[in-house]
Motif scaffolding. Sequence first.
Motif, PDB file in Angstrom:
ATOM      1  N   LYS A   6       5.397  20.060  26.545  1.00 28.98           N
ATOM      2  CA  LYS A   6       6.700  20.546  26.113  1.00 28.98           C
ATOM      3  C   LYS A   6       7.622  19.352  25.929  1.00 28.98           C
ATOM      4  CE  LYS A   6      10.359  23.670  27.684  1.00 28.98           C
ATOM      5  NZ  LYS A   6      10.816  24.500  28.800  1.00 28.98           N
ATOM      6  N   LYS A   7       8.389  19.365  24.865  1.00 31.89           N
ATOM      7  CA  LYS A   7       9.355  18.307  24.617  1.00 31.89           C
ATOM      8  C   LYS A   7      10.741  18.916  24.730  1.00 31.89           C
ATOM      9  CE  LYS A   7      10.552  14.767  21.277  1.00 31.89           C
ATOM     10  NZ  LYS A   7      10.279  14.193  19.970  1.00 31.89           N
ATOM     11  N   GLN A   8      11.567  18.348  25.606  1.00 26.33           N
ATOM     12  CA  GLN A   8      12.887  18.902  25.849  1.00 26.33           C
ATOM     13  C   GLN A   8      13.831  17.781  26.262  1.00 26.33           C
ATOM     14  OE1 GLN A   8      12.887  21.827  28.968  1.00 26.33           O
ATOM     15  NE2 GLN A   8      15.050  22.241  28.792  1.00 26.33           N
ATOM     16  N   ALA A   9      15.050  17.827  25.773  1.00 28.21           N
ATOM     17  CA  ALA A   9      16.071  16.859  26.177  1.00 28.21           C
ATOM     18  C   ALA A   9      16.582  17.239  27.562  1.00 28.21           C
ATOM     19  CB  ALA A   9      17.215  16.859  25.173  1.00 28.21           C
ATOM     20  N   ILE A  10      16.540  16.282  28.484  1.00 27.15           N
ATOM     21  CA  ILE A  10      17.046  16.537  29.833  1.00 27.15           C
ATOM     22  C   ILE A  10      17.977  15.407  30.237  1.00 27.15           C
ATOM     23  CG2 ILE A  10      15.071  17.938  30.560  1.00 27.15           C
ATOM     24  CD1 ILE A  10      14.012  15.508  32.088  1.00 27.15           C
ATOM     25  N   SER A  11      18.890  15.732  31.131  1.00 23.31           N
ATOM     26  CA  SER A  11      19.864  14.744  31.597  1.00 23.31           C
ATOM     27  C   SER A  11      19.207  13.774  32.579  1.00 23.31           C
ATOM     28  CB  SER A  11      21.033  15.453  32.282  1.00 23.31           C
ATOM     29  OG  SER A  11      20.581  16.051  33.490  1.00 23.31           O
ATOM     30  N   GLU A  14      18.414  15.346  35.835  1.00 21.15           N
ATOM     31  CA  GLU A  14      17.180  16.118  35.838  1.00 21.15           C
ATOM     32  C   GLU A  14      15.956  15.203  35.909  1.00 21.15           C
ATOM     33  OE1 GLU A  14      17.763  19.937  33.169  1.00 21.15           O
ATOM     34  OE2 GLU A  14      18.934  18.253  32.357  1.00 21.15           O
ATOM     35  N   VAL A  15      16.039  14.039  35.275  1.00 22.83           N
ATOM     36  CA  VAL A  15      14.956  13.049  35.368  1.00 22.83           C
ATOM     37  C   VAL A  15      14.796  12.622  36.819  1.00 22.83           C
ATOM     38  CG1 VAL A  15      14.246  10.696  34.752  1.00 22.83           C
ATOM     39  CG2 VAL A  15      15.227  12.200  33.005  1.00 22.83           C
ATOM     40  N   GLN A  16      15.919  12.339  37.470  1.00 16.98           N
ATOM     41  CA  GLN A  16      15.874  11.927  38.877  1.00 16.98           C
ATOM     42  C   GLN A  16      15.251  13.028  39.739  1.00 16.98           C
ATOM     43  OE1 GLN A  16      19.663  11.383  40.849  1.00 16.98           O
ATOM     44  NE2 GLN A  16      18.799   9.845  42.224  1.00 16.98           N
ATOM     45  N   GLU A  17      15.632  14.263  39.485  1.00 15.84           N
ATOM     46  CA  GLU A  17      15.096  15.387  40.256  1.00 15.84           C
ATOM     47  C   GLU A  17      13.577  15.474  40.091  1.00 15.84           C
ATOM     48  OE1 GLU A  17      16.232  20.047  40.856  1.00 15.84           O
ATOM     49  OE2 GLU A  17      16.105  19.332  38.792  1.00 15.84           O
ATOM     50  N   ILE A  18      13.097  15.342  38.872  1.00 10.97           N
ATOM     51  CA  ILE A  18      11.654  15.433  38.597  1.00 10.97           C
ATOM     52  C   ILE A  18      10.907  14.284  39.268  1.00 10.97           C
ATOM     53  CG2 ILE A  18       9.904  15.236  36.772  1.00 10.97           C
ATOM     54  CD1 ILE A  18      11.997  16.733  34.950  1.00 10.97           C
ATOM     55  N   LYS A  47      21.865  20.414  39.553  1.00 14.35           N
ATOM     56  CA  LYS A  47      22.334  21.775  39.254  1.00 14.35           C
ATOM     57  C   LYS A  47      23.606  21.732  38.409  1.00 14.35           C
ATOM     58  CE  LYS A  47      23.635  26.249  41.207  1.00 14.35           C
ATOM     59  NZ  LYS A  47      24.234  26.604  39.954  1.00 14.35           N
ATOM     60  N   SER A  48      24.545  20.876  38.767  1.00 11.19           N
ATOM     61  CA  SER A  48      25.774  20.743  37.977  1.00 11.19           C
ATOM     62  C   SER A  48      25.457  20.254  36.568  1.00 11.19           C
ATOM     63  CB  SER A  48      26.745  19.763  38.642  1.00 11.19           C
ATOM     64  OG  SER A  48      27.262  20.309  39.826  1.00 11.19           O
ATOM     65  N   ALA A  49      24.525  19.311  36.462  1.00  2.62           N
ATOM     66  CA  ALA A  49      24.136  18.789  35.147  1.00  2.62           C
ATOM     67  C   ALA A  49      23.537  19.892  34.287  1.00  2.62           C
ATOM     68  CB  ALA A  49      23.145  17.634  35.307  1.00  2.62           C
ATOM     69  N   LYS A  50      22.648  20.698  34.865  1.00  2.00           N
ATOM     70  CA  LYS A  50      22.031  21.802  34.114  1.00  2.00           C
ATOM     71  C   LYS A  50      23.068  22.839  33.698  1.00  2.00           C
ATOM     72  CE  LYS A  50      17.664  21.387  36.552  1.00  2.00           C
ATOM     73  NZ  LYS A  50      16.808  21.966  37.582  1.00  2.00           N
ATOM     74  N   ASP A  51      23.958  23.177  34.637  1.00  2.00           N
ATOM     75  CA  ASP A  51      25.004  24.164  34.338  1.00  2.00           C
ATOM     76  C   ASP A  51      25.934  23.657  33.235  1.00  2.00           C
ATOM     77  OD1 ASP A  51      23.940  25.792  36.297  1.00  2.00           O
ATOM     78  OD2 ASP A  51      25.492  25.342  37.797  1.00  2.00           O
ATOM     79  N   GLU A  66      22.830  16.864  22.036  1.00  4.55           N
ATOM     80  CA  GLU A  66      24.253  16.512  22.114  1.00  4.55           C
ATOM     81  C   GLU A  66      24.809  16.811  23.496  1.00  4.55           C
ATOM     82  OE1 GLU A  66      25.184  17.457  17.392  1.00  4.55           O
ATOM     83  OE2 GLU A  66      25.550  18.991  18.904  1.00  4.55           O
ATOM     84  N   ALA A  67      24.443  17.962  24.041  1.00  5.39           N
ATOM     85  CA  ALA A  67      24.920  18.345  25.370  1.00  5.39           C
ATOM     86  C   ALA A  67      24.426  17.365  26.435  1.00  5.39           C
ATOM     87  CB  ALA A  67      24.474  19.771  25.704  1.00  5.39           C
ATOM     88  N   VAL A  68      23.171  16.939  26.321  1.00  7.92           N
ATOM     89  CA  VAL A  68      22.622  15.973  27.275  1.00  7.92           C
ATOM     90  C   VAL A  68      23.381  14.650  27.192  1.00  7.92           C
ATOM     91  CG1 VAL A  68      20.600  14.524  27.759  1.00  7.92           C
ATOM     92  CG2 VAL A  68      20.337  16.999  27.525  1.00  7.92           C
ATOM     93  N   GLU A  69      23.699  14.218  25.986  1.00 12.93           N
ATOM     94  CA  GLU A  69      24.464  12.976  25.824  1.00 12.93           C
ATOM     95  C   GLU A  69      25.811  13.087  26.537  1.00 12.93           C
ATOM     96  OE1 GLU A  69      26.222  10.099  22.278  1.00 12.93           O
ATOM     97  OE2 GLU A  69      24.713  11.589  21.770  1.00 12.93           O
ATOM     98  N   ILE A  70      26.474  14.209  26.372  1.00 15.41           N
ATOM     99  CA  ILE A  70      27.771  14.428  27.027  1.00 15.41           C
ATOM    100  C   ILE A  70      27.608  14.460  28.547  1.00 15.41           C
ATOM    101  CG2 ILE A  70      29.657  16.099  27.352  1.00 15.41           C
ATOM    102  CD1 ILE A  70      29.768  14.536  24.679  1.00 15.41           C
TER     103      ILE A  70
END
Length: 108
Positions: A6-11, A14-18, A47-51, A66-70
Amino acid sequence: MEEVKKKQAISLSEVQEILSKVDAEQMDQIQRWTYDYVSKFVSIDPKSAKDMKKQLIKECELTEEEAVEIVNIRPTSMAELRSFTFGWKKLILAETLEKILKIIKEHS
């Protein structure tokens, strides 16, 4: 080498969490460098980043990228926000930019 499932943009949060769930002994060099980087520079919990990402996509009609960049940058002023959105090559109304800043403040 593993197959991409799966390819998905993550903050970065989220990378740190993984990566925090991976045994450091099992990480390759790039994973270790990445984990070291995000550990130093991430200042928002996953959680805040995902929300924030979901809210930006839903309420401001941003793409996931775009949302991940922000989320990663979390600009604090209209001028700073405009400098990022300028590169997206699409018109974003002032009221949407104001809404983006409000969402960032809510999650900071």
